[in-house]
Design an enzyme around this catalytic site. Sequence first.
Site, PDB file in Angstrom:
ATOM      1  CG  ASP A   1      -3.360  11.180  -6.629  1.00 16.95           C
ATOM      2  OD1 ASP A   1      -3.516  10.374  -5.698  1.00 16.95           O
ATOM      3  OD2 ASP A   1      -4.314  11.645  -7.290  1.00 16.95           O
TER       4      ASP A   1
ATOM      5  CD  GLU B   1      -3.235  -0.587   0.820  1.00 14.54           C
ATOM      6  OE1 GLU B   1      -3.252   0.341  -0.018  1.00 14.54           O
ATOM      7  OE2 GLU B   1      -4.251  -1.147   1.246  1.00 14.54           O
TER       8      GLU B   1
ATOM      9  CG  ASP C   1      -6.073   8.175   6.217  1.00 14.52           C
ATOM     10  OD1 ASP C   1      -5.539   8.586   7.251  1.00 14.52           O
ATOM     11  OD2 ASP C   1      -6.962   8.814   5.614  1.00 14.52           O
TER      12      ASP C   1
ATOM     13  CG  PHE D   1      -3.781  15.236   1.322  1.00  8.32           C
ATOM     14  CD1 PHE D   1      -4.667  14.174   1.256  1.00  8.32           C
ATOM     15  CD2 PHE D   1      -3.144  15.643   0.165  1.00  8.32           C
ATOM     16  CE1 PHE D   1      -4.916  13.527   0.053  1.00  8.32           C
ATOM     17  CE2 PHE D   1      -3.379  15.008  -1.041  1.00  8.32           C
ATOM     18  CZ  PHE D   1      -4.265  13.950  -1.094  1.00  8.32           C
ATOM     19  CB  VAL D   2       1.697  13.251   2.587  1.00  6.08           C
ATOM     20  CG1 VAL D   2       1.872  13.757   4.003  1.00  6.08           C
ATOM     21  CG2 VAL D   2       1.185  11.814   2.578  1.00  6.08           C
TER      22      VAL D   2
END
Length: 192
Positions: free
Chosen positions: A160, A100, A104, A153-154
């Site tokens: 993406d 993965e 999250d 958020f990365v």
Amino acid sequence: MTDSIERVLFTEEQVAARIAEVGTEISEKYRGRDVKLIGVLKGSIFFLTALARAITIPVKIDFLAISSFGGASKSASRGMVRIAKDLDEPIEDEDVLLVEDIVDTGLTTRYLLQTLAGRGPRSLGICTLLDRTVRRIVQVPVDFRCFEIPDRFVVGCGLDHKQLYRNLPFIAVLKPGTEESLATSASRKSIP
Ligand code: 5GP
């Protein structure tokens, strides 16, 4: 593209070094056997490629793709997930490692684990580049993890934002306003 980046969480060198370590761990754990890496398209392809090169035992590779309905993202936290592209080969009696990009909430991973477990693999493990345990909703047994990350958020290394940034060789946080809202995704949960 880098104008939207607030900060780099893990540099290219840190990512490469950590993937090398995890590749060694996997090679030791599965020594004497073959391992089948199953990548989840598209986010895990960069990680899977680097990981496969870092593993010294025989490796097989297969991919699946998921899509969501009832939401805007492939994440299970945005809606229900289904397999949009299935594996090419059966996994019966194989040592399988689900690869993965990020775990999250754990909802996507749980769905995939349940689906793959029903196909009779000899063993089934999880290897993730990023783990954000602070947002976990369902517990999933992560066997190998490169990095734990904070609640932002990365992008980069396959991850993406609106299909961009996947090719960044580092993991970065986007500037406020350009990033995806994790809070919004959490409020739209709908899972079987
Ligand atoms: P989960 O079902 O664990 O909540 O979501 C997993 C999926 O959500 C990941 O495979 C990824 O596609 C997406 N996702 C979750 N957090 C992030 C993030 O910080 N950045 C990006 N680019 N995708 C994320």
